[in-house]
Design a protein around this motif. Structure first.
Motif, short mmCIF file in Angstrom:
data_model
loop_
_atom_site.label_atom_id
_atom_site.label_comp_id
_atom_site.label_asym_id
_atom_site.label_seq_id
_atom_site.Cartn_x
_atom_site.Cartn_y
_atom_site.Cartn_z
N GLY A 167 -21.75 41.11 36.49
CA GLY A 167 -21.97 41.62 35.14
C GLY A 167 -21.58 40.61 34.08
N GLY A 168 -20.59 39.79 34.37
CA GLY A 168 -20.22 38.72 33.45
C GLY A 168 -21.33 37.70 33.31
N ARG A 169 -22.02 37.43 34.43
CA ARG A 169 -23.17 36.52 34.38
C ARG A 169 -24.31 37.14 33.56
N LEU A 170 -24.48 38.46 33.71
CA LEU A 170 -25.51 39.14 32.93
C LEU A 170 -25.17 39.08 31.44
N LEU A 171 -23.88 39.28 31.12
CA LEU A 171 -23.45 39.18 29.72
C LEU A 171 -23.67 37.78 29.19
N ARG A 172 -23.36 36.77 30.00
CA ARG A 172 -23.56 35.39 29.57
C ARG A 172 -25.04 35.10 29.34
N ALA A 173 -25.90 35.62 30.23
CA ALA A 173 -27.34 35.42 30.05
C ALA A 173 -27.81 36.03 28.73
N ALA A 191 -13.95 35.51 28.11
CA ALA A 191 -12.99 36.29 27.32
C ALA A 191 -13.00 37.75 27.77
N ALA A 192 -14.21 38.29 28.01
CA ALA A 192 -14.32 39.66 28.51
C ALA A 192 -13.66 39.78 29.88
N GLY A 193 -13.81 38.74 30.71
CA GLY A 193 -13.20 38.75 32.03
C GLY A 193 -11.68 38.76 31.97
N ARG A 194 -11.11 37.99 31.05
CA ARG A 194 -9.65 37.98 30.92
C ARG A 194 -9.13 39.34 30.44
N VAL A 195 -9.81 39.93 29.48
CA VAL A 195 -9.39 41.25 28.98
C VAL A 195 -9.47 42.30 30.10
N PHE A 196 -10.56 42.28 30.84
CA PHE A 196 -10.72 43.25 31.93
C PHE A 196 -9.68 43.03 33.02
N GLY A 197 -9.43 41.77 33.36
CA GLY A 197 -8.44 41.47 34.39
C GLY A 197 -7.05 41.91 33.99
N TRP A 198 -6.64 41.62 32.77
CA TRP A 198 -5.32 42.05 32.30
C TRP A 198 -5.22 43.56 32.23
N THR A 228 -7.49 35.17 36.28
CA THR A 228 -7.30 33.76 36.60
C THR A 228 -8.64 33.04 36.76
N THR A 229 -9.57 33.66 37.46
CA THR A 229 -10.87 33.04 37.67
C THR A 229 -11.64 32.91 36.36
N THR A 231 -10.34 32.55 33.42
CA THR A 231 -9.71 31.45 32.68
C THR A 231 -10.20 30.10 33.20
N MET A 232 -10.29 29.96 34.53
CA MET A 232 -10.77 28.71 35.12
C MET A 232 -12.22 28.44 34.74
N GLU A 233 -13.05 29.49 34.70
CA GLU A 233 -14.45 29.31 34.30
C GLU A 233 -14.54 28.87 32.85
N GLY A 234 -13.67 29.43 32.00
CA GLY A 234 -13.65 29.01 30.61
C GLY A 234 -13.28 27.55 30.46
N GLN A 235 -12.30 27.11 31.25
CA GLN A 235 -11.89 25.71 31.21
C GLN A 235 -13.01 24.79 31.69
N GLN A 236 -13.70 25.22 32.75
CA GLN A 236 -14.82 24.40 33.24
C GLN A 236 -15.94 24.33 32.22
#
Length: 383
Positions: A167-173, A191-198, A228-229, A231-236
């Motif tokens: 779903g994050g990939r769909l949001l990015r698309a 950013a949505a992934g970090r919020v959901f993870g926390w 964590t993942t 955050t790593m994707e954001g850094q990449q």
């Protein structure tokens, strides 16, 4: 996530398994054999419950593999090469060598996984209904119904718009299509992934405090992984912005020291040109044709009394296991494949001729130089 062992290839894609799969496999089999099955359908011998539980766990992982294989196959059809598929503790991951070229391709690659899980869920639901209608034993209906529910749950969970989920990939698309900026779209999805993870971690801790120790810890672990993942994707994504337009030749070490394929391991370890500075060397045959990669670690594993009889060719990494790129290829596309360690060196070829070698430190040095230069400063602010 690196595989512990490789099962083989399906549709040309290498399938790997991480050791942590054994843990979740055992949890599923135990939960079914000692919990759900005997509670719902008592009166059977314990070996029967365990056989059904183990078979159900195997089918579940086949379903996960089908989900990831769908991503991999559609990625290749959209011009994106696939490194491999790795099954591990929290499911599976299809590791792509590059990113989709446009939002439409990103959408297709992302949506096919949940769609496959949804279709499998529907098929298992139909199978459970047919078994029930034909008065099949409850012990046959129950695992099929469980597989239907878990595949539908997998599809719904993966459709949540938060990276690194599908779903994050769909949001990015969608964000990429709306803004025309892949980097900004990635930042929004991560950013949505970090919020959901926390959020999952907070809920998991609350469940833990209220007495649901197992469920709380499991939910918190999933949340930690997602945050964590993401955050790593954001850094990449930030690094990709810095490296935009930079070719591999700008980061590589040109004209690396090479090792003849027929050299004895003892001579390799004793040779002065191999003893200093570097820990990995391209192996060449017929003068300049690269055939593999030799590391000091591999050479030192050969027993001393055999080093004069064993050649480099016998212990090197063959070229098929080494990452190979062209000098003009985008350095940003190399990021997912560059990792620390001598065995992760990347060979740079110009047609069939070796022209350079790239390590993780080479990429880091290039990123640092770009970020401190005028070009890097602009890239950093844009990111």
């Amino acid at each position: 996530m690196r595989p512990t062992f490789v099962l083989g290839r399906i549709a040309g894609v290498r399938i790997g398994v991480h050791w942590s799969v054994l843990l979740i496999f055992a949890v599923i089999a135990l939960g079914l054999a000692e919990g759900r099955l005997p509670e719902a359908h008592p009166g059977h011998a314990w070996p029967v419950y365990w056989v059904v539980g183990l078979l159900t766990a195997v089918v579940f992982f086949v379903s996960l593999l089908a989900h990831e294989l769908a991503h991999a196959v559609l990625a290749r059809r959209n011009g994106v090469e696939v490194d491999d598929i790795v099954l591990w503790l929290l499911g599976g991951a299809a590791r792509l060598k590059a990113e989709a070229s446009n939002p439409a391709a990103e959408l297709r690659i992302a949506c096919v996984g949940p769609l496959v899980s949804l279709v499998l869920g529907a098929l298992f639901t139909l199978a459970a209904w047919l078994l029930d209608m034909t008065s099949a034993p409850g012990l046959a209906v129950e695992p099929v119904a469980w597989l239907a529910a878990i595949n539908i749950l997998l599809a719904v969970f993966n459709a949540i718009p938060a990276a690194p989920l599908d779903g994050g990939r769909l949001l990015r698309a969608f964000l990429w299509w709306r803004t025309g900026d892949r980097l900004r779209a990635t930042e929004g999805a991560t950013a949505a992934g970090r919020v959901f993870g926390w959020s999952l971690m907070v809920v998991g801790l609350l469940l833990f405090v209220r007495g649901d120790v197992g469920g709380g810890l499991w939910l918190a672990m999933i949340g930690w992984f997602l945050a964590t993942t993401a955050t790593m994707e954001g850094q990449q994504a930030h690094l990709r912005g810095v490296l935009a337009g930079v070719p591999v030749r700008q980061a590589m070490t040109p004209d690396p020291v090479t090792v003849p394929v027929g050299l004895a391991v003892a001579d390799f370890l004793a040779g002065p040109r191999y003893r200093y500075r570097h820990s990995a060397f391209p192996v060449t045959a017929d003068g300049a044709r690269p055939v593999g990669l030799m590391t000091l670690e591999r050479a030192r594993k050969v027993p001393e009394d055999r080093r004069h009889a064993v050649t480099v060719e016998q212990v090197m990494m063959p070229l098929s296991q080494v990452t190979v790129v062209g000098a003009g290829d985008p350095l940003a596309d190399l990021l997912p494949r560059v990792r620390p360690g001598a065995e992760h060196r990347v060979l740079v070829l110009d047609e069939d001729r070796l022209v350079g070698i790239v390590s993780a430190s080479d990429v880091s040095r290039t990123v640092t130089w770009l970020m401190t230069s005028d070009r890097g400063g602009r890239g950093g602010r844009g990111a």
